[in-house]
Motif scaffolding. Structure first.
Motif, PDB file in Angstrom:
ATOM      1  N   MET A 189       0.822  -1.217   0.000  1.00  0.00           N
ATOM      2  CA  MET A 189       0.000   0.000   0.000  1.00  0.00           C
ATOM      3  C   MET A 189       0.852   1.262   0.000  1.00  0.00           C
ATOM      4  SD  MET A 189      -3.123  -0.875   2.640  1.00  0.00           S
ATOM      5  CE  MET A 189      -3.690   0.833   2.614  1.00  0.00           C
ATOM      6  N   SER A 190       1.995   1.201   0.666  1.00  0.00           N
ATOM      7  CA  SER A 190       2.832   2.399   0.829  1.00  0.00           C
ATOM      8  C   SER A 190       3.689   2.712  -0.400  1.00  0.00           C
ATOM      9  CB  SER A 190       3.744   2.231   2.047  1.00  0.00           C
ATOM     10  OG  SER A 190       4.706   1.202   1.836  1.00  0.00           O
ATOM     11  N   MET A 191       3.698   1.833  -1.398  1.00  0.00           N
ATOM     12  CA  MET A 191       4.523   2.044  -2.589  1.00  0.00           C
ATOM     13  C   MET A 191       3.919   3.110  -3.497  1.00  0.00           C
ATOM     14  SD  MET A 191       5.465  -1.899  -3.602  1.00  0.00           S
ATOM     15  CE  MET A 191       6.154  -1.379  -5.167  1.00  0.00           C
ATOM     16  N   LYS A 192       4.791   3.846  -4.158  1.00  0.00           N
ATOM     17  CA  LYS A 192       4.369   4.831  -5.152  1.00  0.00           C
ATOM     18  C   LYS A 192       4.971   4.437  -6.498  1.00  0.00           C
ATOM     19  CE  LYS A 192       4.012   8.594  -1.762  1.00  0.00           C
ATOM     20  NZ  LYS A 192       4.478   9.958  -1.371  1.00  0.00           N
ATOM     21  N   VAL A 193       4.175   3.700  -7.276  1.00  0.00           N
ATOM     22  CA  VAL A 193       4.649   3.114  -8.529  1.00  0.00           C
ATOM     23  C   VAL A 193       4.018   3.842  -9.704  1.00  0.00           C
ATOM     24  CG1 VAL A 193       4.890   0.974  -9.836  1.00  0.00           C
ATOM     25  CG2 VAL A 193       4.788   0.893  -7.344  1.00  0.00           C
ATOM     26  N   ASN A 194       4.831   4.157 -10.707  1.00  0.00           N
ATOM     27  CA  ASN A 194       4.335   4.846 -11.894  1.00  0.00           C
ATOM     28  C   ASN A 194       3.280   4.011 -12.616  1.00  0.00           C
ATOM     29  OD1 ASN A 194       6.110   6.975 -11.455  1.00  0.00           O
ATOM     30  ND2 ASN A 194       7.727   6.031 -12.693  1.00  0.00           N
ATOM     31  N   GLU A 195       2.384   4.708 -13.282  1.00  0.00           N
ATOM     32  CA  GLU A 195       1.283   4.023 -13.960  1.00  0.00           C
ATOM     33  C   GLU A 195       1.771   3.101 -15.062  1.00  0.00           C
ATOM     34  OE1 GLU A 195      -2.413   5.388 -16.738  1.00  0.00           O
ATOM     35  OE2 GLU A 195      -2.332   6.299 -14.734  1.00  0.00           O
ATOM     36  N   GLU A 196       2.847   3.481 -15.764  1.00  0.00           N
ATOM     37  CA  GLU A 196       3.334   2.628 -16.846  1.00  0.00           C
ATOM     38  C   GLU A 196       3.907   1.311 -16.322  1.00  0.00           C
ATOM     39  OE1 GLU A 196       6.500   5.949 -16.291  1.00  0.00           O
ATOM     40  OE2 GLU A 196       4.306   5.757 -16.313  1.00  0.00           O
ATOM     41  N   VAL A 197       4.306   1.285 -15.050  1.00  0.00           N
ATOM     42  CA  VAL A 197       4.777   0.043 -14.441  1.00  0.00           C
ATOM     43  C   VAL A 197       3.590  -0.790 -13.954  1.00  0.00           C
ATOM     44  CG1 VAL A 197       6.133  -0.955 -12.554  1.00  0.00           C
ATOM     45  CG2 VAL A 197       6.972   1.065 -13.764  1.00  0.00           C
ATOM     46  N   ARG A 198       2.622  -0.119 -13.342  1.00  0.00           N
ATOM     47  CA  ARG A 198       1.443  -0.825 -12.832  1.00  0.00           C
ATOM     48  C   ARG A 198       0.519  -1.282 -13.947  1.00  0.00           C
ATOM     49  NH1 ARG A 198      -1.879   2.252 -10.695  1.00  0.00           N
ATOM     50  NH2 ARG A 198      -0.956   4.322 -11.012  1.00  0.00           N
TER      51      ARG A 198
END
Length: 428
Positions: free
Chosen positions: A187-196
């Motif tokens: 939950m605490s991760m901030k992942v770019n949309e292109e990765v997700r």
């Protein structure tokens, strides 16, 4: 060492790594405790312990067609998150089923929890591919191997200790806590949309049967168009035989041959010996990852571990068995780091989920068949020594096959041909 410290400066990788660590810890400790619980409860019926292991592998065959598709079409971070939360809830259900002492319900919950957990790994690995650079893949594979060795070192020992201390319910409660911790880290991760979402946004209503089968077929087509991936697939099939056998064989040889009076204690010591050897092998292999070809590392590791497993069958006493176990532990990291560092380099990020979704059922099919055969034929028709010979022989066969196929695939050549020849075939 500097490379390891540098990779952890990536906060997303650090959190994902710790999430995978805690999630894996819970499952390993719970499975270990449950196997010993069944061996104690049904001492004269090893069938039950094997059946419990089947509840780990069989679910893959039920969900394989959709696991990789979801990892490529849906939000990978949310998939990993929901897996952890649902598994935590199912831990509570498992505790209730154990209280009722109804074995069909217990196995049903184990099956369901394992099925949900199968969605975590493809999403996790697909995110790793987007979070790290290609030069860091082998380092990440080395770290994952070290984590695996730590579980081998402490997982079984901790699982047995928790089982002895607070019983099977305490072990399942420990599982629950680890799943919750993993979920909070995700939950605490901030992942770019292109990765997700490498293939764009999709909703569950967009995921229909036709789309699932089309995407699943695209994954197999992608693999078929890569000779290297096809070669690796054969190895993964036989690795399933090895994993299936090794999940129960050490406990069986301890209980029924080498240490029938104190097999639980000896399993703890074996875990320490094996874990230390794998940890040492992981450190050595991680340092060698950039100095030797990945194909060479894989082949040497297969021959070394295959021969060691075969020799375990002829061990006259527990101490000789420990020596062969240590030799096996030194060889396994070469294989895992080689494969773990190679696959992310040759697979298009948009296809990683589907490739993993295609590899996993092949591995688990042989894993499941192996356990089913052990349940059916051991100990009436197959001796415990024969089990070790079969598993060691499987690794040796893969080593021979790879010796004649992998060396011709140079990493740079593979990256170039894969990008040029396959990228156009990736469905978006």
């Amino acid at each position: 060492m500097k490379d390891f410290l540098k990779i952890f400066q990536n906060r997303n990788f650090s959190k994902l790594f710790l999430a995978g660590f805690t999630s894996m810890m819970g499952s390993i400790i719970g499975v270990t405790a449950f196997m010993f619980y069944l061996l104690d409860k049904f001492s004269e019926q090893p069938f039950y312990a094997t059946l419990a292991e089947l509840m780990y592998s069989l679910p893959t065959l039920a969900v394989f067609f959709i696991v990789g598709v979801l990892a490529d079409r849906m939000d990978r971070q949310k998939i990993a998150l929901y897996c952890d939360w649902i598994c935590a809830v199912l831990c509570l259900a498992l505790m209730g089923a154990i209280l009722l002492d109804w074995m069909p319900l217990i196995f049903a919950v184990l099956f369901l929890r394992s099925a949900v957990g199968k969605f975590f790994f493809p999403a996790d690995q697909a995110m790793v591919q987007g979070i790290l650079s290609k030069d860091e893949y082998a380092i990440a594979a080395g770290l994952n191997q070290m984590v695996g060795s730590m579980f081998m070192l402490f997982g079984n020992m901790l699982g047995i200790f928790i089982y002895w201390s607070v019983g099977i319910q305490g072990a399942i409660a420990f599982d629950l806590v680890t799943y919750v911790v993993s979920a909070l880290l995700i939950m605490s991760m901030k992942v770019n949309e292109e990765v997700r979402l490498p293939n764009g946004k999709h909703k569950f209503k967009d995921i229909n049967i036709g789309m699932v089968w089309k995407d699943f077929g695209a994954g197999f087509s992608y693999i078929k168009n890569s000779k290297l991936l096809m070669a690796l697939i054969f190895g993964f099939f036989l690795f399933g035989v090895v994993n299936g056998g090794l999940s129960v064989m050490p406990a069986f040889i301890m209980k029924y041959k080498l240490a029938p009076e104190n097999y639980e204690q000896m399993m703890m010591w074996m875990g320490i010996v094996f874990g230390i050897s794998v940890l040492a092998g992981s450190v050595i292999c991680s340092m060698l990852a950039k100095k030797i070809k990945l194909s060479t590392a894989i082949i040497i590791g297969l021959f070394a571990s295959g021969i060691a497993i075969g020799l375990c069958a002829v061990a006259a006493n527990i101490w000789v068995f420990f020596i062969f176990t240590a030799l096996m532990g030194l060889g396994i990291p070469l294989v895992n780091i080689g494969l773990g560092g190679w696959l992310p380099k040759i697979v298009d990020p948009k296809m990683m989920g589907r490739v993993q979704g295609a590899i996993t059922p092949i591995n688990m099919l042989s894993h499941t068949v192996t356990l089913a055969l052990i349940a059916a034929f051991f100990p009436k028709f197959l001796s415990v020594e024969a089990l070790f010979w079969v598993v060691g022989g499987a690794l040796f066969i893969v080593g021979l096959f790879y010796m004649f196929t992998l060396p011709k695939y140079d990493v740079e050549e593979t990256e170039e041909t894969t990008d040029m020849d396959l990228k156009e075939k990736v469905p978006v």
